[in-house]
Design an enzyme around this catalytic site. Structure first.
Site, PDB file in Angstrom:
ATOM      1  N   CYS A   1       0.835  -1.198   0.000  1.00 30.95           N
ATOM      2  CA  CYS A   1       0.000   0.000   0.000  1.00 30.95           C
ATOM      3  C   CYS A   1       0.879   1.261   0.000  1.00 30.95           C
ATOM      4  O   CYS A   1       1.524   1.566  -0.999  1.00 30.95           O
ATOM      5  CB  CYS A   1      -0.970  -0.038   1.172  1.00 30.95           C
ATOM      6  SG  CYS A   1      -2.332   1.142   0.994  1.00 30.95           S
TER       7      CYS A   1
ATOM      8  N   LYS B   1      -4.558 -12.851  20.060  1.00 36.75           N
ATOM      9  CA  LYS B   1      -5.107 -13.767  21.061  1.00 36.75           C
ATOM     10  C   LYS B   1      -4.657 -15.216  20.841  1.00 36.75           C
ATOM     11  O   LYS B   1      -4.261 -15.896  21.795  1.00 36.75           O
ATOM     12  CB  LYS B   1      -6.636 -13.690  21.046  1.00 36.75           C
ATOM     13  CG  LYS B   1      -7.329 -14.594  22.063  1.00 36.75           C
ATOM     14  CD  LYS B   1      -7.157 -14.076  23.486  1.00 36.75           C
ATOM     15  CE  LYS B   1      -7.964 -12.820  23.709  1.00 36.75           C
ATOM     16  NZ  LYS B   1      -7.895 -12.374  25.124  1.00 36.75           N
TER      17      LYS B   1
ATOM     18  N   GLY C   1      -8.058 -13.967  33.388  1.00 36.09           N
ATOM     19  CA  GLY C   1      -8.290 -14.211  31.975  1.00 36.09           C
ATOM     20  C   GLY C   1      -7.036 -14.752  31.313  1.00 36.09           C
ATOM     21  O   GLY C   1      -5.968 -14.822  31.919  1.00 36.09           O
ATOM     22  N   VAL C   2      -7.163 -15.113  30.042  1.00 41.01           N
ATOM     23  CA  VAL C   2      -6.052 -15.732  29.323  1.00 41.01           C
ATOM     24  C   VAL C   2      -4.837 -14.810  29.282  1.00 41.01           C
ATOM     25  O   VAL C   2      -3.715 -15.217  29.605  1.00 41.01           O
ATOM     26  CB  VAL C   2      -6.478 -16.084  27.873  1.00 41.01           C
ATOM     27  CG1 VAL C   2      -5.315 -16.690  27.117  1.00 41.01           C
ATOM     28  CG2 VAL C   2      -7.668 -17.024  27.882  1.00 41.01           C
TER      29      VAL C   2
ATOM     30  N   SER D   1      -3.845 -11.995  31.016  1.00 41.40           N
ATOM     31  CA  SER D   1      -3.142 -11.665  32.260  1.00 41.40           C
ATOM     32  C   SER D   1      -2.533 -12.908  32.897  1.00 41.40           C
ATOM     33  O   SER D   1      -1.481 -12.831  33.544  1.00 41.40           O
ATOM     34  CB  SER D   1      -4.083 -10.969  33.249  1.00 41.40           C
ATOM     35  OG  SER D   1      -5.081 -11.838  33.714  1.00 41.40           O
ATOM     36  N   SER D   2      -3.157 -14.060  32.703  1.00 43.90           N
ATOM     37  CA  SER D   2      -2.607 -15.310  33.256  1.00 43.90           C
ATOM     38  C   SER D   2      -1.291 -15.673  32.585  1.00 43.90           C
ATOM     39  O   SER D   2      -0.318 -16.053  33.245  1.00 43.90           O
ATOM     40  CB  SER D   2      -3.609 -16.453  33.092  1.00 43.90           C
ATOM     41  OG  SER D   2      -4.791 -16.203  33.811  1.00 43.90           O
TER      42      SER D   2
ATOM     43  N   SER E   1      -6.228 -10.793  36.239  1.00 42.21           N
ATOM     44  CA  SER E   1      -7.687 -10.882  36.203  1.00 42.21           C
ATOM     45  C   SER E   1      -8.169 -12.321  36.185  1.00 42.21           C
ATOM     46  O   SER E   1      -9.336 -12.589  36.440  1.00 42.21           O
ATOM     47  CB  SER E   1      -8.221 -10.163  34.954  1.00 42.21           C
ATOM     48  OG  SER E   1      -7.892 -10.900  33.791  1.00 42.21           O
TER      49      SER E   1
END
Length: 532
Positions: A101, A388, A244-245, A247-248, A242
């Site tokens: 681009c 993710k 969650g994935v 932070s773990s 937390s």
């Protein structure tokens, strides 16, 4: 897998660098939104990609000795006052270059071609017609769909270049100079919407640059641990955990790097999924799987009070982000001499929060939602450049159990951004119960590992219903489920009707103050994955 990481935890970054010698592709950043996505596509070919600014010096490029260079897209024009700085010598290094681009236009402009305002701009999925005479394009269909996003175009290619693809309105959709190993595409091969875009990048990395592909996710784990170890030194770090994935994985990564110098603080803000606070403490607390300094802070009422009367999504995120930081600062003072705050920020969070040149979509509490003044020496975000699915892959390399690695993603602000309008304790309970039913039925149907993300949210709509011959005036729950790998784009999941029907009946029958259930069919874009 874990043994590889553990064996190298005691080594310095310098020692690791000597051990982990990888082929590299240098990605030169010109301010485009998909820059990290380009690096990700390169890594999918098992080749390490490093992103640097367009101001990165030629001397440093020579020191790095990359196998190839990729110029990214960007919002500017290559001519006039908006043109970005670059060094012409980069074209004289003898290193293969792929321009995408803006990068394609820069290559044309710098080497004697012409770039002008296009008579017709192109955005979105576009039919590309390729030339069979091009080795790179010969891997593609003669007509294929690619993702375009440009207002300028290459009106004339530089001397020595040939046109290898075009559209009905764009005469140079791709060009190449095989002799110098310079290639360029006006389209974005890195995005999922480009049907055969991966073939372009693979050809450049493997065939043009000659990369064998010696890089794996375990290499990233090893190198990141060494970098953290060197950065923290003898200092102390506090990890915002937390459960969650993201932070773990960040917590385990930090623990392997600095051990007991790390304290994980889990703030229960009262906006978690049903029973999640106790589950997180069970996993990471004193009787859990990990040898961590773990602190649980029950701050439910404090967050409810701060959110009282607030309906605007960005304001909710900012309030939660600042209150999180203040709680972490208070805990850091109790621990004493904590220099570093660790967060599980990942790349889609950074893009949506509008850092750099991107527009703000929504502020994530651990990125754009941070207050201006933070009482920590430095914030460490070891997952900031990952998507993710890459975070999950890294988690497996670190030996984290699959049931934790593949937990459903959960936003830092929690249910506050799954409740449209004001957040109250009653609304939180409604969402918790509805979401628990939804997740249970998705798992029973065997869809839990097939859907990228799914959850129940609460609309601010109340409507008339009838239950047991009595009039009701209650809330509508919205179910969300999307198919996605990178969480940058997503499509609504096609959930079987019998599953949605069962979830609907259970929610209406079992959850107080709900008399309707909707299914959200919107993709990303135009929507975001979370409601707010």
């Amino acid at each position: 897998m874990t043994k590889i990481v553990i064996d190298i935890e005691s080594r310095t970054l310098g020692e690791v660098s000597k051990i982990m010698k990888h082929e590299k592709i240098l990605v030169i950043d010109f301010g485009g939104q998909y820059n990290q996505l380009i690096a990700r596509r390169v890594r999918e070919n098992h080749v390490f990609a490093e992103i640097q600014s367009h101001t990165f010096s030629v001397e440093k490029i020579k020191e790095m000795n990359p196998k190839g260079i990729i110029f990214t897209g960007g919002p500017n024009s290559v001519y006039g006052e908006s043109a970005l700085e670059y060094n012409q010598e980069i074209f004289e290094l003898g290193i293969p270059i792929l321009g995408i681009c803006y990068g394609a236009q820069l290559m044309a402009h710098a080497l004697g071609g012409k770039v002008e305002t296009a008579p017709t701009s192109e955005y979105g999925k576009t039919l590309i017609k390729t030339e069979a005479s091009s080795a790179m394009m010969n891997n593609l269909q003669r007509e294929t769909v690619m993702w375009m996003s440009h207002t300028d175009y290459i009106a004339q290619v530089p001397k020595g270049f040939v046109i290898t693809a075009h559209t009905d309105v764009c005469p140079v959709a791709a060009m190449e100079c095989v002799e110098k190993k310079f290639y360029a595409t006006q389209f974005h091969p890195e995005v999922d919407h480009s049907v055969e875009g991966d073939k372009i990048l693979t050809y450049f990395v493997k065939e043009v640059c000659g990369c064998a592909g010696d890089w794996e996710m375990k290499s990233l784990a090893v190198e990141t641990i060494a970098q953290i170890k060197e950065k923290v030194g003898d200092g102390k770090a506090l990890c915002a955990l937390s459960g969650g994935v993201d932070s773990s994985v960040a917590a385990v990564l930090m623990s392997k790097a600095v051990g007991k110098q790390l304290t994980c603080v889990f703030v229960d803000h009262g906006l978690l999924r049903k029973d999640e606070g106790d589950e997180v403490e069970k996993i990471f607390g004193r009787e859990g799987h990990y040898d961590l300094n773990f602190i649980r802070v029950n701050a439910q009422q404090r967050f409810y009070d701060a959110l009282k009367g607030v309906t605007e999504p960005e304001k909710k995120r900012k309030i939660i982000g600042e209150l999180f930081i203040r709680v972490f600062e208070e805990e850091a003072q109790k621990i004493g001499a904590v220099d570093f705050l660790v967060q599980g920020t990942i790349y889609p969070d950074v893009i949506e929060s509008g850092l750099g040149k991107s527009a703000v979509i929504k502020s994530h509490h651990n990125v754009g939602g941070l207050p201006d003044c933070v009482d920590f020496k430095e914030i460490i975000e070891p997952l900031r450049d990952l998507f993710k699915d890459e975070v999950r892959e890294l988690g497996l390399e670190l030996g984290i159990p699959e049931n934790l690695v593949f937990r459903q993603p959960f936003p830092g602000p929690g249910l506050a951004v799954r409740i449209v309008g004001e957040v109250t304790e009653e609304k939180v309970k409604i969402v918790q119960n509805a979401d628990a039913i939804y997740r249970e039925e998705i798992a029973i149907a065997g869809l839990d590992r097939k859907i990228g993300q799914y959850f129940a949210g609460l609309t601010n709509m109340r409507s008339v219903g009838v239950m047991g011959d009595f009039r009701t005036y209650d809330y509508a729950v919205a179910l969300r489920a999307v198919m996605t790998n990178d969480f940058m784009t997503a499509e609504a999941a096609n959930i079987p009707w019998e599953v949605l029907d069962k979830v609907t009946r259970r929610i209406v029958n079992e959850v107080d103050h709900v008399n309707r259930v909707f299914y959200d069919c919107t993709g990303k874009p135009p929507g975001t994955i979370e409601f707010e």
